[in-house]
Enzyme design. Structure first.
Site, PDB file in Angstrom:
ATOM      1  N   ASP A 185      32.130  11.038  84.550  1.00 52.00           N
ATOM      2  CA  ASP A 185      30.769  10.684  84.909  1.00 52.00           C
ATOM      3  C   ASP A 185      30.286   9.489  84.088  1.00 52.00           C
ATOM      4  OD1 ASP A 185      28.278  11.494  86.373  1.00 52.00           O
ATOM      5  OD2 ASP A 185      27.521  11.768  84.328  1.00 52.00           O
ATOM      6  N   GLU A 213      33.932   7.194  87.482  1.00 50.13           N
ATOM      7  CA  GLU A 213      32.731   6.876  88.234  1.00 50.13           C
ATOM      8  C   GLU A 213      32.130   5.663  87.542  1.00 50.13           C
ATOM      9  OE1 GLU A 213      28.218   8.288  89.304  1.00 50.13           O
ATOM     10  OE2 GLU A 213      29.132   8.562  87.348  1.00 50.13           O
TER      11      GLU A 213
END
Length: 530
Positions: free
Chosen positions: A206, A265
């Site tokens: 993330d 990401e």
């Protein structure tokens, strides 16, 4: 499984994102859980995916749906236990499905023991150096250290009782870690080992581009910085030093058997900068959001494909193709909603599944689900909604629980006697359920199942190369060796194309005979040319 027997399985894998809260609920509390994922694994096997990516299930106050982690080595009781995770992992592996877990290294929860220690320590104490604490500006330090904005709205700084400020690029409940501190890096190496030792096949990382900030924390001098995400030069994203972290992580991943992977990401201003995350000594994949962001246009889609493949090819990697996830509006709605949106989303899915590289499917895309835009204000839970004062609806609309079966909402999401689901499921989704679509010729689920089966069987699909064909302005067509072609009509009117071959799969009705194809508007077709 064709891809799972190769050392570089990720280069052509189809990976399915499970938003755990909204997949399946087994204990009747209205929230999805790990046992629920396990109970519905057969759906993923029937669909034909190679791997599943699980969103965070760690202990958390849930200020941001679990992306505010209080303990990276456990399971929140809301989602089950570590034993539930191990059982899910074992059954997935027995079914031939690899498992990726979400790791959230940019920030923790404010309830994490590390942050509680930092708050309890005086300024200058080593415990504070785990996070981004700074003195404020102004005569008495009453102003934030700089002009950085939170992704969720408002300033990216919050002041604590002793007068210092801490950085949070997201909500105040998500303080940013200081990745220049070697103790932070060592702690996360231990966290990765904890899950790798349990047998996970990799990590989705993330905010992979955000862990390193410019050392001087300079002002941006810009308003509305959120709109520049991935499109501008910001001092808190995509800093060159972040790649040092991923070189360390790659060595750790490579020290385990079974080709464990890291997936970034990451938002970057160009395809070339994004490709830096997947250089041979760094991560294996990076989400390519350019296609997701593109308007419906043959020219724009082709430009994204060319730029993406050129950039990743230059570093020896393959491209990932992404149409949606838990943070963005669903493709059906983004492409126009209703029948047109669904028609376009089905065609776009066939395009991504035919392109060289790896494909990510967000849960519900295989059902053709649309964004739920009319949620009552009182059920919304996304911090974007609350931080914006109710002016931005946030991401709840793409996180509605999956409809599985039955004639009444929430359509088998939980036990028959369970409470309502954490977000309400529209009554209109009865006809969209897995059970209905499984038995309906031409359904979106049947289309995905057929396309994924063909992708495994056809030698031309997966990793490899492609060659564009000459087409009218509103049409894209390419061939892949041996013996495959795709044609996709972005326009509203039918077109007749000279693309010989036998129809393998189509997103809508097509006519093919005598070496020609009549392709309706907003439709894609796969052809076998062998």
């Amino acid at each position: 499984m064709t891809s799972s027997v190769t050392d570089e399985w990720w280069r052509e894998a189809v990976i399915y994102q499970v938003y755990v809260r909204s997949f399946a609920d087994t204990d009747g509390d209205g929230v999805g859980d790990l046992a629920g994922v396990r109970s519905r694994l057969s759906h993923l096997v029937e669909l034909g995916v190679d791997a599943v990516w699980l969103t965070p299930f760690y202990p958390s106050p849930m200020a941001d749906g679990g992306y505010d982690v209080a303990d990276y080595q456990g399971v929140d009781p809301l989602f089950g236990t570590v034993r539930d995770f191990d059982a899910l992992l074992d059954e997935a592996h027995r079914s031939g499905v690899r498992v990726l877990v979400d790791i959230v290294p940019n920030h923790t929860s404010e309830q994490h023991a590390w942050f509680r220690a930092a708050l309890g320590a005086p300024p200058g104490d080593p415990a504070r150096d785990w996070y981004m604490f700074r003195d404020g500006r102004g005569e008495n330090g009453e102003l934030p250290p700089n002009d950085w904005e939170s992704i969720f709205g408002g300033p990216a700084w919050t002041r604590v009782d002793d007068g210092q400020w801490y950085l949070h690029l997201f909500s105040p409940e998500q303080p940013d870690l200081n990745w220049r501190n070697p103790e932070v890096r060592s702690a996360f190496a231990d966290i990765l080992r904890f899950w790798l030792d349990r047998g996970v096949d990799g990590f989705r990382i993330d905010v992979a581009h955000g862990m390193i900030k410019h050392p001087e924390l300079p002002d941006t001098g810009m308003e509305h910085q959120i709109g520049l995400l991935g499109h501008g030069d910001l001092p808190y994203f995509d800093q060159d030093e972040v790649h040092e972290i991923y070189r360390e992580w790659r060595k750790l991943l490579d020290s385990y058997p079974g080709a464990r992977i890291g997936v970034a990401e990451a938002w970057a201003s160009t395809s070339e900068r994004l490709a830096r995350y997947v250089r041979p000594d760094e991560l294996h994949q990076a989400f390519n959001f350019a296609l997701l962001e593109s308007e419906w246009s043959a020219k724009l889609f082709r430009g994204v494909v060319d730029a993406s493949m050129q950039a990743t090819g230059a570093v020896g990697a393959t491209t990932t193709w992404v149409l949606g996830n838990h943070d963005v509006q669903r493709p059906v709605t983004r492409y126009g909603d209703g029948e047109q949106g669904l028609r376009r989303a089905r065609a776009a899915a066939l395009l991504t599944l035919a392109l060289p590289g790896s494909v990510y499917i967000y849960q519900g895309e295989e059902l053709g689900l649309s964004e739920v835009v009319d949620l009552p204000d009182e059920v919304r839970q996304d911090p974007i909604w609350t931080r914006s004062g109710g002016t931005d609806p946030g991401r709840d609309g793409c996180r509605i629980p999956i409809p599985w079966e039955g004639a009444q909402a929430p359509f088998g999401f939980g036990p028959a006697d369970s409470v309502a689901s954490w977000l309400p499921v529209p009554e209109s989704w009865e006809s969209m359920s897995v059970a209905v679509q499984r038995d309906t010729d031409g359904s979106t689920l049947r289309l995905y199942q057929h396309a994924l089966a063909l992708r495994r069987e056809h030698a031309a699909l997966g990793d490899g190369t492609m060659r564009w064909l000459s087409t009218p302005d509103d049409v894209l067509a390419f061939t892949r060796d041996p013996g495959f072609a795709l044609a996709m009509n972005f326009g509203a009117d039918p077109v007749e194309l000279e693309v010989p071959g036998r129809v393998l799969c189509a997103s809508g009705p097509v006519e093919a005979a005598d070496g020609r194809v009549v392709l309706p508007g907003e439709t894609a077709v796969w052809l076998d040319r062998s």
